[in-house]
Design an enzyme around this catalytic site. Structure first.
Site, short mmCIF file in Angstrom:
data_model
loop_
_atom_site.label_atom_id
_atom_site.label_comp_id
_atom_site.label_asym_id
_atom_site.label_seq_id
_atom_site.Cartn_x
_atom_site.Cartn_y
_atom_site.Cartn_z
N ALA A 89 22.62 24.56 13.72
CA ALA A 89 21.65 25.63 13.49
C ALA A 89 20.69 25.25 12.36
O ALA A 89 21.10 24.74 11.33
CB ALA A 89 22.35 26.93 13.13
N ASP A 90 19.40 25.50 12.59
CA ASP A 90 18.43 25.37 11.52
C ASP A 90 18.15 26.77 10.97
O ASP A 90 18.81 27.74 11.36
CB ASP A 90 17.15 24.68 12.01
N SER A 91 17.20 26.90 10.07
CA SER A 91 16.95 28.20 9.43
C SER A 91 16.48 29.25 10.44
O SER A 91 16.85 30.42 10.34
CB SER A 91 15.94 28.05 8.30
N ASP A 117 17.33 29.35 13.65
CA ASP A 117 18.53 29.74 14.41
C ASP A 117 19.36 30.75 13.62
O ASP A 117 19.87 31.71 14.18
CB ASP A 117 19.39 28.51 14.72
#
Length: 134
Positions: free
Chosen positions: A85-87, A89
């Protein structure tokens, strides 16, 4: 580490939890001798964990939001970043949790959520707060 299911805990006269069911974990904070905490030098920290149903629901939501395969294990200590997950997500996960549980997560709180357990604990806290004001 011991997990203790309780229905009533009295910690001090100023801090009481009465009539609520919770899981408490005692975390030794001092020296350990022979595998047991030394009570003379130990301090204990009590932390409340979210209900297993809440944790499982958060795990399912994270799996769905990140489009993880069914064989990917998502555990309470799973970090969103480790799951890919990135920010953005993470923001989407928080928004889905808000919708699913009928809560509103403050922006400053959402930035502190990095694991499934942290999300579940925050949800429990916000749901309890919401029910207390209703």
């Amino acid at each position: 580490m011991a997990t203790v299911p309780v229905t009533c805990v009295r910690l001090t006269t100023s801090m009481q939890m009465v009539g609520k069911t919770s899981s408490l974990k005692l975390v030794p904070m001092g020296r350990i001798k022979s595998g047991f905490p030394c009570l003379r030098t130990s301090r204990f920290q009590i932390s409340c964990s979210a209900k297993p149903e809440t944790v499982n629901k958060v795990c399912d939501i994270v799996k769905t939001q990140l489009a993880l395969s069914s064989d990917t294990v998502v555990a309470p200590d799973s970090k969103f970043a480790t799951l890919g997950a990135d920010s953005l997500d993470t923001v989407e996960i928080v928004m889905t949790l808000e919708e699913e549980f009928g809560i509103s997560v403050e922006e400053e709180n959402s930035q502190n959520i990095t694991t499934v357990q942290e999300a579940a604990d925050l949800i429990e806290k916000l749901v309890e707060k919401k029910n207390a004001t209703a």
